[in-house]
Design a protein around this motif. Structure first.
Motif, mmCIF file in Angstrom:
data_model
loop_
_atom_site.group_PDB
_atom_site.id
_atom_site.type_symbol
_atom_site.label_atom_id
_atom_site.label_comp_id
_atom_site.label_asym_id
_atom_site.label_seq_id
_atom_site.Cartn_x
_atom_site.Cartn_y
_atom_site.Cartn_z
ATOM 1 N N SER A 148 0.827 -1.202 0.000
ATOM 2 C CA SER A 148 0.000 0.000 0.000
ATOM 3 C C SER A 148 0.862 1.254 0.000
ATOM 4 O O SER A 148 0.510 2.265 -0.623
ATOM 5 C CB SER A 148 -0.939 0.004 1.205
ATOM 6 N N ASN A 149 2.014 1.198 0.705
ATOM 7 C CA ASN A 149 2.932 2.335 0.689
ATOM 8 C C ASN A 149 3.509 2.552 -0.703
ATOM 9 O O ASN A 149 3.706 3.692 -1.139
ATOM 10 C CB ASN A 149 4.061 2.116 1.690
ATOM 11 N N ILE A 150 3.774 1.453 -1.390
ATOM 12 C CA ILE A 150 4.305 1.539 -2.748
ATOM 13 C C ILE A 150 3.275 2.171 -3.683
ATOM 14 O O ILE A 150 3.597 3.032 -4.503
ATOM 15 C CB ILE A 150 4.704 0.139 -3.251
ATOM 16 N N LEU A 151 2.033 1.729 -3.552
ATOM 17 C CA LEU A 151 0.973 2.296 -4.387
ATOM 18 C C LEU A 151 0.779 3.781 -4.090
ATOM 19 O O LEU A 151 0.518 4.575 -5.000
ATOM 20 C CB LEU A 151 -0.337 1.545 -4.161
ATOM 21 N N PHE B 83 7.986 0.895 -11.683
ATOM 22 C CA PHE B 83 7.856 -0.497 -11.264
ATOM 23 C C PHE B 83 9.102 -1.312 -11.609
ATOM 24 O O PHE B 83 9.433 -2.268 -10.898
ATOM 25 C CB PHE B 83 6.612 -1.121 -11.901
ATOM 26 N N LEU B 84 9.814 -0.942 -12.656
ATOM 27 C CA LEU B 84 11.064 -1.624 -12.987
ATOM 28 C C LEU B 84 12.079 -1.443 -11.871
ATOM 29 O O LEU B 84 12.693 -2.409 -11.392
ATOM 30 C CB LEU B 84 11.621 -1.091 -14.312
ATOM 31 N N VAL B 85 12.259 -0.203 -11.435
ATOM 32 C CA VAL B 85 13.218 0.076 -10.364
ATOM 33 C C VAL B 85 12.758 -0.543 -9.055
ATOM 34 O O VAL B 85 13.564 -1.089 -8.288
ATOM 35 C CB VAL B 85 13.407 1.598 -10.214
ATOM 36 N N TYR B 86 11.459 -0.504 -8.790
ATOM 37 C CA TYR B 86 10.946 -1.080 -7.544
ATOM 38 C C TYR B 86 11.242 -2.574 -7.457
ATOM 39 O O TYR B 86 11.723 -3.068 -6.426
ATOM 40 C CB TYR B 86 9.443 -0.833 -7.436
ATOM 41 N N PHE B 87 10.964 -3.315 -8.515
ATOM 42 C CA PHE B 87 11.207 -4.756 -8.476
ATOM 43 C C PHE B 87 12.691 -5.081 -8.492
ATOM 44 O O PHE B 87 13.121 -6.101 -7.951
ATOM 45 C CB PHE B 87 10.497 -5.439 -9.648
ATOM 46 N N MET B 88 13.503 -4.213 -9.101
ATOM 47 C CA MET B 88 14.951 -4.413 -9.038
ATOM 48 C C MET B 88 15.456 -4.216 -7.620
ATOM 49 O O MET B 88 16.336 -4.938 -7.147
ATOM 50 C CB MET B 88 15.664 -3.451 -9.993
ATOM 51 N N ARG C 95 20.066 -6.932 -1.713
ATOM 52 C CA ARG C 95 20.609 -5.585 -1.676
ATOM 53 C C ARG C 95 22.016 -5.507 -2.258
ATOM 54 O O ARG C 95 22.431 -4.479 -2.764
ATOM 55 C CB ARG C 95 20.617 -5.063 -0.237
ATOM 56 N N GLY C 96 22.756 -6.587 -2.190
ATOM 57 C CA GLY C 96 24.096 -6.568 -2.759
ATOM 58 C C GLY C 96 24.101 -6.489 -4.268
ATOM 59 O O GLY C 96 25.048 -6.005 -4.876
ATOM 60 N N LYS C 97 23.027 -6.956 -4.887
ATOM 61 C CA LYS C 97 22.931 -6.938 -6.341
ATOM 62 C C LYS C 97 22.028 -5.826 -6.846
ATOM 63 O O LYS C 97 21.938 -5.593 -8.048
ATOM 64 C CB LYS C 97 22.393 -8.277 -6.840
ATOM 65 N N ALA C 98 21.337 -5.172 -5.943
ATOM 66 C CA ALA C 98 20.334 -4.180 -6.358
ATOM 67 C C ALA C 98 20.969 -3.022 -7.103
ATOM 68 O O ALA C 98 20.450 -2.574 -8.115
ATOM 69 C CB ALA C 98 19.567 -3.673 -5.139
ATOM 70 N N THR C 99 22.104 -2.508 -6.579
ATOM 71 C CA THR C 99 22.732 -1.353 -7.208
ATOM 72 C C THR C 99 23.145 -1.661 -8.633
ATOM 73 O O THR C 99 22.898 -0.868 -9.551
ATOM 74 C CB THR C 99 23.963 -0.912 -6.393
ATOM 75 N N HIS D 226 11.130 8.059 -6.397
ATOM 76 C CA HIS D 226 9.940 7.556 -5.710
ATOM 77 C C HIS D 226 9.972 6.036 -5.552
ATOM 78 O O HIS D 226 9.501 5.502 -4.548
ATOM 79 C CB HIS D 226 8.676 7.967 -6.472
ATOM 80 N N ALA D 227 10.526 5.353 -6.524
ATOM 81 C CA ALA D 227 10.546 3.894 -6.461
ATOM 82 C C ALA D 227 11.606 3.376 -5.503
ATOM 83 O O ALA D 227 11.439 2.309 -4.898
ATOM 84 C CB ALA D 227 10.785 3.310 -7.856
ATOM 85 N N MET D 228 12.709 4.108 -5.304
ATOM 86 C CA MET D 228 13.814 3.621 -4.487
ATOM 87 C C MET D 228 13.682 4.009 -3.022
ATOM 88 O O MET D 228 14.546 3.652 -2.217
ATOM 89 C CB MET D 228 15.148 4.154 -5.037
ATOM 90 N N ALA D 229 12.640 4.724 -2.666
ATOM 91 C CA ALA D 229 12.443 5.083 -1.251
ATOM 92 C C ALA D 229 12.187 3.814 -0.447
ATOM 93 O O ALA D 229 11.131 3.192 -0.555
ATOM 94 C CB ALA D 229 11.273 6.053 -1.117
ATOM 95 N N ASP D 230 13.155 3.405 0.330
ATOM 96 C CA ASP D 230 13.073 2.144 1.076
ATOM 97 C C ASP D 230 12.375 2.371 2.422
ATOM 98 O O ASP D 230 12.874 3.083 3.289
ATOM 99 C CB ASP D 230 14.476 1.580 1.306
ATOM 100 N N GLU D 231 11.196 1.761 2.570
ATOM 101 C CA GLU D 231 10.430 1.926 3.809
ATOM 102 C C GLU D 231 10.309 0.621 4.583
ATOM 103 O O GLU D 231 9.484 0.507 5.491
ATOM 104 C CB GLU D 231 9.035 2.468 3.464
#
Length: 229
Positions: free
Chosen positions: A13-16, A56-61, A66-70, A109-114
């Motif tokens: 819901s936060n993502i949406l 959504f591409l960045v969000y799912f990436m 986390r080591g591979k996310a960047t 907006h997609a990379m905001a880690d909550e």
């Protein structure tokens, strides 16, 4: 039932909510600031859909390890910017600027880690996103208000005897008579002496350019030497 609970009150819901905020800001940028001056429906379509896909591409990436996310996000963005060359000619500077703004906002907006944050911290981070969006909107609005768009038309001209610098006034008068426009700037591009023609970029006062003005395209090779009158 758990699926709907996760969507309504869970992490998704936060993502949406971030997506709605991002989409709303991008809609204001494109629909209220960009489109009224340019009237380019093709870029309107491109900007809106690219913002959704990138978010959504960045969000799912970022949902990967986390080591591979960047590295994953970096490769993804590299691919995104690579598709910008699907056009034969270069994208205009104004359109490229808007595209860069849209990509940056979608990524932010997609990379905001909550994940694992308290409700208070989540609300604080959401407030920071709102402040960032307001700053971008205000700066873009100020630039658009100060920017006076000039319409541009590309034409193929048959009187190459008038493209000489010392015949600038005659060239301008002839074009104004033929086109019925108030011309402020003329750029001479490629010249074909075999066909007695030249490619001119005419800048004139009036309404913003429309799709008819962009139907005739000129290759970069035709602008090797350019004279500005």
């Amino acid at each position: 039932m758990e699926f709907f609970n996760e969507i309504l009150i869970g992490e998704f819901s936060n993502i949406l909510l971030r997506f709605v905020l991002c989409a709303s800001v991008i809609f204001l940028l494109i629909d209220r600031l960009y489109y009224p001056k340019s009237k380019r429906r093709d870029f309107y379509f491109t900007f809106m859909l690219i913002s959704v896909v990138i978010f959504f591409l960045v969000y799912f990436m970022m949902g990967m390890d986390r080591g591979k996310a960047t590295m994953g996000v970096g490769l993804g963005l590299f691919g995104i910017f690579s598709i910008m060359r699907y056009r034969t000619d270069a994208m205009p500077v104004r359109e490229m600027t808007y595209l860069f703004i849209i990509v940056c906002l979608s990524v932010v907006h997609a990379m905001a880690d909550e994940t694992g944050l308290s409700a208070k911290q989540v609300l604080f981070d959401f407030g920071k996103l709102v402040v960032i969006d307001i700053i971008v909107l205000v700066f873009t609005l100020v630039c658009e208000l100060r920017l006076k768009m000039q319409s541009t038309k590309l034409i193929q001209y048959d009187r190459i005897d008038l493209i000489k610098p010392d015949k600038r006034e005659e060239l301008k008068a002839d074009l104004e008579q033929r086109l019925g426009l108030d011309i402020v700037r003329i750029e001479v591009g490629g010249v074909d002496f075999l066909k007695d023609s030249a490619v001119l970029r005419v800048t004139y006062k009036g309404k913003a350019r429309n799709e008819v003005d962009t139907m005739y395209e000129v290759k970069k090779s035709q602008w090797r030497s350019t004279f500005v009158f």
